[in-house]
Design a protein around this motif. Sequence first.
Motif, PDB file in Angstrom:
ATOM      1  N   GLU A   1      18.412 -22.019  80.006  1.00  0.00           N
ATOM      2  CA  GLU A   1      17.841 -20.822  80.621  1.00  0.00           C
ATOM      3  C   GLU A   1      16.349 -20.963  80.817  1.00  0.00           C
ATOM      4  OE1 GLU A   1      19.858 -18.700  82.496  1.00  0.00           O
ATOM      5  OE2 GLU A   1      20.879 -19.408  80.743  1.00  0.00           O
ATOM      6  N   ASP A   2      15.900 -22.175  80.957  1.00  0.00           N
ATOM      7  CA  ASP A   2      14.462 -22.387  81.124  1.00  0.00           C
ATOM      8  C   ASP A   2      14.084 -22.407  82.586  1.00  0.00           C
ATOM      9  OD1 ASP A   2      13.184 -24.422  78.444  1.00  0.00           O
ATOM     10  OD2 ASP A   2      14.255 -22.532  78.473  1.00  0.00           O
ATOM     11  N   GLY A   3      13.080 -21.665  82.924  1.00  0.00           N
ATOM     12  CA  GLY A   3      12.631 -21.709  84.305  1.00  0.00           C
ATOM     13  C   GLY A   3      11.240 -21.127  84.441  1.00  0.00           C
ATOM     14  N   THR A   4      10.256 -21.861  84.038  1.00  0.00           N
ATOM     15  CA  THR A   4       8.903 -21.354  84.150  1.00  0.00           C
ATOM     16  C   THR A   4       8.398 -21.539  85.558  1.00  0.00           C
ATOM     17  OG1 THR A   4       8.690 -22.318  82.009  1.00  0.00           O
ATOM     18  CG2 THR A   4       6.753 -21.324  82.918  1.00  0.00           C
TER      19      THR A   4
ATOM     20  N   LEU B   1       5.078 -21.740  85.864  1.00  0.00           N
ATOM     21  CA  LEU B   1       3.668 -22.011  85.655  1.00  0.00           C
ATOM     22  C   LEU B   1       3.191 -23.225  86.407  1.00  0.00           C
ATOM     23  CD1 LEU B   1       2.090 -21.399  82.244  1.00  0.00           C
ATOM     24  CD2 LEU B   1       1.192 -21.118  84.535  1.00  0.00           C
TER      25      LEU B   1
ATOM     26  N   GLY C   1       5.305 -24.704  88.233  1.00  0.00           N
ATOM     27  CA  GLY C   1       6.557 -24.849  88.950  1.00  0.00           C
ATOM     28  C   GLY C   1       6.428 -25.341  90.364  1.00  0.00           C
TER      29      GLY C   1
ATOM     30  N   GLY D   1       5.967 -30.229  84.690  1.00  0.00           N
ATOM     31  CA  GLY D   1       5.993 -29.583  83.387  1.00  0.00           C
ATOM     32  C   GLY D   1       7.323 -28.933  83.071  1.00  0.00           C
TER      33      GLY D   1
ATOM     34  N   SER E   1       4.418 -31.053  76.754  1.00  0.00           N
ATOM     35  CA  SER E   1       5.694 -30.391  77.011  1.00  0.00           C
ATOM     36  C   SER E   1       6.624 -30.495  75.806  1.00  0.00           C
ATOM     37  CB  SER E   1       6.364 -31.015  78.239  1.00  0.00           C
ATOM     38  OG  SER E   1       5.608 -30.737  79.404  1.00  0.00           O
TER      39      SER E   1
ATOM     40  N   ALA F   1       5.548 -28.032  73.086  1.00  0.00           N
ATOM     41  CA  ALA F   1       5.925 -26.648  73.382  1.00  0.00           C
ATOM     42  C   ALA F   1       7.426 -26.454  73.238  1.00  0.00           C
ATOM     43  CB  ALA F   1       5.475 -26.283  74.795  1.00  0.00           C
TER      44      ALA F   1
ATOM     45  N   ARG G   1      10.670 -24.370  69.998  1.00  0.00           N
ATOM     46  CA  ARG G   1      11.772 -23.454  70.268  1.00  0.00           C
ATOM     47  C   ARG G   1      13.132 -24.121  70.136  1.00  0.00           C
ATOM     48  NH1 ARG G   1       8.605 -21.752  72.902  1.00  0.00           N
ATOM     49  NH2 ARG G   1       7.797 -19.923  71.876  1.00  0.00           N
TER      50      ARG G   1
ATOM     51  N   LEU H   1       7.166 -20.634  77.453  1.00  0.00           N
ATOM     52  CA  LEU H   1       6.739 -20.683  78.850  1.00  0.00           C
ATOM     53  C   LEU H   1       7.908 -20.422  79.788  1.00  0.00           C
ATOM     54  CD1 LEU H   1       4.259 -23.689  79.001  1.00  0.00           C
ATOM     55  CD2 LEU H   1       3.792 -21.281  79.387  1.00  0.00           C
TER      56      LEU H   1
ATOM     57  N   GLY I   1       1.396 -23.989  71.057  1.00  0.00           N
ATOM     58  CA  GLY I   1       2.198 -24.984  71.752  1.00  0.00           C
ATOM     59  C   GLY I   1       2.318 -24.689  73.239  1.00  0.00           C
TER      60      GLY I   1
ATOM     61  N   ARG J   1      -1.691 -28.594  82.753  1.00  0.00           N
ATOM     62  CA  ARG J   1      -1.401 -28.457  84.173  1.00  0.00           C
ATOM     63  C   ARG J   1      -2.308 -27.452  84.853  1.00  0.00           C
ATOM     64  NH1 ARG J   1       2.619 -29.474  82.546  1.00  0.00           N
ATOM     65  NH2 ARG J   1       2.997 -31.632  83.077  1.00  0.00           N
TER      66      ARG J   1
END
Lengths: 215, 215
Positions: A5-8, A10, A12, A52, A128, A131, A135, B53, B127, B135
């Motif tokens: 479910e990751d979709g930044t 930032l 992007g 990223g 990356s 970060a 999680r 993020l 983090g 970036r």
Amino acid sequence: MPDGEDGTRLGGGDRSGGPERRPDPGRGPISRGAGARRRVLEAALAVLDADGLGGFTMEAVARRAGASKATLYRHWPSTGALLVDAMDATYRPFPAPATGRLESDVAELLGAFVALLRDTPFPRLLGSFIAAAEREPALAARHADLTRRRREPLVEILRRARERGELPAALDLELTTDLLTAPFFYRRLVAHHPIPPTLVGEVIEQVLGPHRQRR
Amino acid sequence: MPDGEDGTRLGGGDRSGGPERRPDPGRGPISRGAGARRRVLEAALAVLDADGLGGFTMEAVARRAGASKATLYRHWPSTGALLVDAMDATYRPFPAPATGRLESDVAELLGAFVALLRDTPFPRLLGSFIAAAEREPALAARHADLTRRRREPLVEILRRARERGELPAALDLELTTDLLTAPFFYRRLVAHHPIPPTLVGEVIEQVLGPHRQRR
DNA sequence: TCCGATCGGCACGGTACCGTACCGATAGAG
DNA sequence: CTCTATCGGTACGGTACCGTGCCGATCGGA
């Protein structure tokens, strides 16, 4: 654990214009099995470096690898799993210098490390990973192991020096390794300060200098 | 830098010094102006802490803040700009101990720092900031400044100790500060190793011990 | 008290990604 | 050479977020 479910957005790759097609033209026809897996992992690192965590998407990796999403899902159930394997794939054995002299060995190793931080995508990938590891416990565990492997050569250099009597027997080698390497991580990733060429020597002098012993 | 627009407000540092005198403007009816801004920034940090993020989205922040997306876009043109301000909002002045003795001052400060790394969302936010800063140059610059401000108390302690003659006049205070703090960042974010309570003392001993001078 | 600036709510079309399914093609082992 | 597991391509409905526009409500300073 939160499944993917990751979709930044930032970093992007919000490309509203062209479709950005880059299936790696130089490569041979199609590689299967381990070959495809390797290609996807390389593409994953390339995407992570370029866009990223925000751009780290099954679709993006598949595009970059010239693979289909189905192939990715056949190997990895989620972006997290893919990221774990991609991170593992970044490991390269560090050249272990063995000049036999403590200072030059350490200087050589730290110099190579500084070059890695300065001239390669490594720190960007590392950011990356840091970060993401906050999680994903699985990623944190793998990264801990990766870091341990990367530290090994330096610890070994210190250990040999201690056995030669150049360092006190009571010296904490792990802590000393931390003190020798952590400042470079810190400057590059946290403080965002330039790392002057003299820093390696200064760190060595301040950390190892007081403990240097004549054999 | 794939993101073409990347509208981070570089000069938009309207860090209000305004006297905000409300008891708890948080969940009142509706707060406007600076109040709404503060609520959104808090929500931004909450979202970043909870979902990283990947979950840092205008919609998610607006939801958490009980605000509308329109309000967010009125203040910040992009998630990057919002992240910059949210990061700035994490700064809290570190208590500067002044017991007058080098070792106890440093121990107290590093102890508080370790607690910050162990018991608060700080490292998780850090983090995300690290990864994003790789970036976004604007974020890297701000984070550099933030870090400098956070280091200041420790540097000041060392400076005073040097003036008292407890440290050599030639000692590089910045490098010493790096050596004192970097290992904790490193252990927490990179190596993912536990930080035993004894580590603070060990670091102080190994870094400052050899340079301690009797006045 | 009053009025303008700001707010929350809502709706919109557009885009990106998800995860799955099915297809024909082919690499690579036997 | 044959066969099969694997691959790339394509399509699909579903979900989430984007960025904008327009409301009526209401805060808050004058």
